[in-house]
Design a protein around this motif. Structure first.
Motif, short mmCIF file in Angstrom:
data_model
loop_
_atom_site.label_atom_id
_atom_site.label_comp_id
_atom_site.label_asym_id
_atom_site.label_seq_id
_atom_site.Cartn_x
_atom_site.Cartn_y
_atom_site.Cartn_z
N ARG A 41 36.04 77.16 -77.44
CA ARG A 41 36.04 77.16 -75.97
C ARG A 41 35.79 75.74 -75.46
N PRO A 42 36.20 75.44 -74.21
CA PRO A 42 35.92 74.12 -73.67
C PRO A 42 34.41 73.86 -73.63
N ALA A 43 33.99 72.68 -74.03
CA ALA A 43 32.57 72.34 -74.02
C ALA A 43 32.15 71.88 -72.62
N ASP A 44 30.96 72.31 -72.17
CA ASP A 44 30.45 71.91 -70.86
C ASP A 44 29.18 71.09 -70.97
N LEU B 132 26.05 67.17 -79.68
CA LEU B 132 27.20 67.98 -80.05
C LEU B 132 27.76 68.65 -78.79
N PRO B 133 29.08 68.50 -78.53
CA PRO B 133 29.65 69.20 -77.37
C PRO B 133 29.63 70.71 -77.61
N VAL B 134 29.07 71.46 -76.68
CA VAL B 134 29.00 72.93 -76.80
C VAL B 134 29.40 73.61 -75.49
N CYS B 135 29.85 74.88 -75.62
CA CYS B 135 30.14 75.67 -74.43
C CYS B 135 28.84 76.36 -73.99
N ARG B 136 28.86 76.99 -72.82
CA ARG B 136 27.64 77.63 -72.30
C ARG B 136 27.21 78.80 -73.17
N ASN B 137 28.20 79.54 -73.72
CA ASN B 137 27.87 80.68 -74.60
C ASN B 137 27.09 80.23 -75.81
N CYS B 138 27.62 79.21 -76.49
CA CYS B 138 26.99 78.77 -77.74
C CYS B 138 25.70 77.99 -77.46
N ALA B 139 25.60 77.38 -76.29
CA ALA B 139 24.38 76.63 -75.96
C ALA B 139 23.21 77.60 -75.86
N ALA B 140 23.50 78.83 -75.34
CA ALA B 140 22.46 79.85 -75.14
C ALA B 140 21.22 79.20 -74.54
N ASP B 141 20.08 79.28 -75.23
CA ASP B 141 18.87 78.68 -74.65
C ASP B 141 18.47 77.41 -75.40
#
Ligand SMILES: [Zn+2]
Ligand SMILES: [Zn+2]
Length: 242
Positions: free
Chosen positions: A130-133, A149-158
């Motif tokens: 997914r696009p990283a935010d 590390l570029p991450v999306c909101r889902n994978c960033a979680a908390d």
């Protein structure tokens, strides 16, 4: 001038030259500044948005030296940097648009040079595709620096994260662009959409079925006529033979 020890002309530019490269975004251990580290040579060294090259091997010569491989590197074309970003080792890198200046050496695909200003940081995709935010702590780093590390909101979680704006600010005013969906693989893109969209519409299905039936009927008629004509032709050619 001349002779066996004549130097190849060394190039120098006061005018900044545009270039493109990959780098890892880095956050200082105290959280007060951001920088970048190389993806190949000079991985251990972190440079600032505006910086001078130092010898990656610890020599004191000016970079880039003809006898050493140190110095900043960039490609002339953004496409070359994007191609490199597809390699598994470089998937978590960001793409930098830079202005190169000072002493430099020219190569077929790019430059090796002394001074660099990072203008734009292009953040691509999360590891999940997914696009990283956001930028999260990757767990990797070098002395005094954490690699982000570029991450999306889902994978960033908390997980603790840095926003692109905060990174831009801590890096000293670079521009950060989120562009996680550059080519081909987006859910909205026509490459993955069903080719026959109207098939979902029952009215359209009935209409197309009727048209297909008509075409089949015409095809049967045409084939029958073809057989007829062929038979007649055979008959005539047989009769004309001696
Ligand atoms: Zn060197
Ligand atoms: Zn993700």
């Amino acid at each position: 001038m001349g002779g066996p020890f004549a130097r190849s002309p060394r190039e120098h530019s006061d005018e900044p030259l545009p270039g493109f490269k990959l780098a890892y975004p880095m956050l200082a251990a105290d959280g007060a500044s951001c920088g970048f580290s190389g993806v190949t040579l000079g991985r251990a060294h972190v440079y600032r948005a505006v910086d001078d090259a130092i010898c990656a091997h610890g020599s004191r010569h000016a970079c880039p030296s003809r006898w050493c491989d140190c110095g900043f590197y960039c490609f002339h074309e953004m496409g070359a940097a994007r191609d490199l970003a597809c390699e598994p080792d470089h998937r978590s890198a960001v793409l930098l648009e830079v202005a190169a200046s000072g002493r430099y050496r020219r190569y077929e695909r790019g430059l090796r040079y002394a001074r660099q200003r990072v203008k734009t940081v292009r953040v691509g995709r999360c590891e999940c595709g997914r696009p990283a935010d956001l930028l999260a702590d990757s767990g990797a780093g070098s002395v005094g620096w954490r690699r982000l590390l570029p991450v999306c909101r889902n994978c960033a979680a908390d997980r603790p994260v840095l926003s692109p704006d905060r990174f831009a600010e801590l890096a000293g005013g670079v521009q950060v662009v989120l562009e996680g969906r550059p080519t081909g693989l987006g859910p909205d893109e026509p490459t993955l959409a069903p080719a026959e969209a109207p098939a979902e519409d029952p009215g359209a299905v009935a209409l197309l079925s009727a048209e297909v039936a008509v075409l089949h009927a015409r095809l049967d008629e045409t084939l029958a006529r073809l057989e007829e004509v062929q038979a007649r032709l055979d008959e005539l050619t047989r009769r004309d033979r001696p």
